[in-house]
Write a protein that holds these residues in place. Sequence first.
Motif, short mmCIF file in Angstrom:
data_model
loop_
_atom_site.label_atom_id
_atom_site.label_comp_id
_atom_site.label_asym_id
_atom_site.label_seq_id
_atom_site.Cartn_x
_atom_site.Cartn_y
_atom_site.Cartn_z
N THR A 83 4.86 -4.65 5.49
CA THR A 83 3.49 -4.85 5.27
C THR A 83 2.45 -4.39 6.43
O THR A 83 3.15 -3.75 7.40
CB THR A 83 3.07 -6.48 5.43
OG1 THR A 83 3.30 -6.96 6.55
CG2 THR A 83 3.94 -7.36 4.49
N CYS A 84 1.31 -4.23 6.17
CA CYS A 84 0.36 -3.76 7.30
C CYS A 84 -0.78 -4.26 7.15
O CYS A 84 -0.95 -5.41 6.47
CB CYS A 84 0.33 -2.09 7.11
SG CYS A 84 -0.65 -1.65 5.67
N ARG A 111 -1.31 1.64 13.05
CA ARG A 111 -1.80 1.15 11.80
C ARG A 111 -1.35 -0.52 11.44
O ARG A 111 -1.82 -0.85 10.46
CB ARG A 111 -1.42 1.98 10.34
CG ARG A 111 -0.03 2.09 10.06
CD ARG A 111 0.07 2.91 8.85
NE ARG A 111 1.33 2.74 8.24
CZ ARG A 111 1.34 1.89 7.18
NH1 ARG A 111 0.41 1.06 6.76
NH2 ARG A 111 2.56 1.55 6.76
N CYS A 157 2.85 2.07 3.29
CA CYS A 157 4.05 1.11 3.41
C CYS A 157 4.93 1.61 2.55
O CYS A 157 6.20 1.56 2.95
CB CYS A 157 3.67 -0.18 3.23
SG CYS A 157 3.00 -1.09 4.72
N CYS A 216 -2.24 -4.42 3.55
CA CYS A 216 -1.46 -5.20 2.48
C CYS A 216 -0.50 -6.09 2.86
O CYS A 216 -0.20 -6.36 4.12
CB CYS A 216 -0.46 -3.99 1.86
SG CYS A 216 1.10 -3.38 2.58
N CYS A 262 0.77 -1.32 0.10
CA CYS A 262 0.00 -0.20 0.09
C CYS A 262 0.79 1.41 0.24
O CYS A 262 2.18 1.12 0.17
CB CYS A 262 -0.77 -0.20 1.10
SG CYS A 262 -0.05 0.29 2.57
ZN LIG Z 1 0.72 -1.52 3.77
#
Ligand SMILES: [Zn+2]
Length: 755
Positions: A130-131, A172, A112, A134, A109
């Motif tokens: 990543t998060c 997040r 990121c 994503c 995303c």
């Molecule tokens: Zn992300």
Amino acid sequence: MRAVIVVSGIVQGVGFRPFIYRIAKRQELKGFVRNRADAVVEIILEGEESRIHDFLQSLNREKPPLARLDNVQINYSEAEEGLVDFTIEKSSEERSKSGSVIPPDIAICNDCLNELRSSTDRRRNYFFITCTNCGPRYTTILSVPYDRPNTTMSQFAMCPNCQAEYSNPLDRRFHAQTIACQVCGPKMTLLNNSGKPVDVNDPIKEVGRLLSEGNVLALKGNGGFHLAASSLQDDPIEKLRRSKERRNKPFAIMARSLEATLTFAEVNSFEREQLESYMRPIVLLHKQYPFHLSDLISPNLDNVGVMLPYTGMHYLIFNSTSDPALIMTSANAPNEPIITESNDAIHRLGSVAEYFLVHDRTIAQRADDSVVRCIGSTPTLIRRSRGYAPVPLPLPGPPKTDVLALGAELNVTACMTLNGRAYVTQHIGDTETVETAKFLENAISHLEHIIGFKPDVVACDLHPAFATSKIAERKSKELDIPLRRIQHHHAHAGSLLAEHSLDEIVGIVCDGFGLGYENEAWGGEILVCHGSEFRRAAHLEEQPMVGGDLATRYPVRMVAGILRNEPAIQDWLMTHAPHLPYGENEISIIRRQLDREDFVWTSSCGRVLDSVAALLELCYERTYEGEPAIRLEAALRDGRDRLSLKPVIDGEIIRTTNMVQTIFDQIGKVSSPDLAFSAHAYLARTLAEASIAIAGEEGIGTVGFSGGVALNETISLMIRKLVSDAGLQYVGNSMIPPGDGGVSFGQAYLASLEQ
Ligand SMILES: [Zn+2]
Ligand SMILES: [Zn+2]
């Protein structure tokens, strides 16, 4: 008041629980949220009725971008004592036949990406950033519920910093299961082709340099290995072609950015939307001329398959090379599935790749890149895999029988119907090899486990020799459930019925080969379909296929068959004898077989296009699926319908000999692009005209087009226009490939309709 809410759809792995936590806190509600083992999310709320009402409004309005709510079940009761706060609870093992599902892999995303490029963030330059929005999902999940212990991230214990982010509701990465950093997460190593680590500070930086120098590298990604090479140099691409036994088949490339793509390809707004979507498929684009990348990427074609970077690793590699794009092709042995293990990669690819960039995270499920082509404004899937699978597709009407369908032989996927939805596996490949058949069975049991599926019926193709048919027979016996054999082209038409919620259709289905009911080879069919029933209303003229499969490989044989009554054909064949492995001897044998009528007949549309490709001297040997027809389509650029051939339809038979004959007569008099265009126009016009007439007789308002030939933009757009001009509805495939990747979906739907 107390509300027990069960949400199904795509609600695990998309930041859903953190989102629920935030909106519950905002409304000062007590209770908890948890994942269940059937991939649904369960929410218990207590508080004032109006606040629960506001919560439910936010649930629908503000849901995370990747979440999909298929069903929200709410039960109200009196509030109970004892809840003091709102929390995220440990997942429960409870499961019912929910039909819920985990998400596909999601491209990195923007948040990121900004952190990756920041000079201060603690995850700057970390390849596995990543998060909650994503990162890999389907390829990393071993089991549901989607919690870290059920993923291949379980091998990495979180460091204190990651743990703090994971536990902070305002962060997040709150409950981001793939959370990781340089300190605690997966690490990259660069190996040489005997598996020895190369001593470098920054392996990824080194990769960019090695690629620019003309090396071939194997890169371990999220769903399998890619082979990568410079897109500007011929040598590494030639090496790739030799080792992959791919003489001409186009390679996909990954472009650094959209701006870089525009230097070598044309991109319209529909294509751009696909390129930049979180699915990040390979998009088939028209080349920009002069084409400044190597011609060996997609030789003799007007198209090039392009995708944009979709992981931190990809972006980092582009930081250390100046190439506008890199070859990025699935690493596999011919006809085998994509490689996922480092040792296996070194063992099998040691002779082609000089270096291997590997990480220490296990791949739970393979996923090849998906491929899309925009037919006019309609994005059409050629291969549905990473980014799409296993998101279920809605089926029309109330839920019916639970069916497992196995597909055909090439580009296989499997499909399960459950609770009114169809779950299609990732792209499996051609099931001629044991390895691929094993992959198919593995993907089926994985998906069965995740969605809690047990079939009541199993479906397969009519062809008894397909590996998929044999697996279906075995499953039918083992589980003691009925087996339904669905005719190949009927399955294609069925995919149109299901995708567009139709009860009836006149389906034009054109491809290379599918078995008919009396062992004939079908492939240019007009089917009248009502529910699960169909009738073959018309078909392309049957033509001799001398030597069976050899005629598929060497299109000169199709010319010999189609023009067998043309006096001048013998001279043409002798001139073209060098394009057959046994030259003039082979021509004599072909003639004898024709005289004795020692051949099979085919109504295949693909074979007719092949013959025109040979007549126009575009392609004499098919080295990959559809090659002659694809090259014929490439050749019509700048052409027009100079011949304007009148459709010849005799009852149920749509003539093709007349068209091929005229092309033969006009060679040298009319330009090749015009002849190529005229051949396409004739087929499109005749198929459309016949279908429109049949739709009129049958009182059916919709004409659809499916099968591999529907990926031909010229034919598809012409049929669409003629059908629409006749006042009928036109439909094509979009969510599922019109080629054989969509067969399992059509099989499953048709079998689910039968009682
Ligand atoms: Zn992300
Ligand atoms: Zn960490």
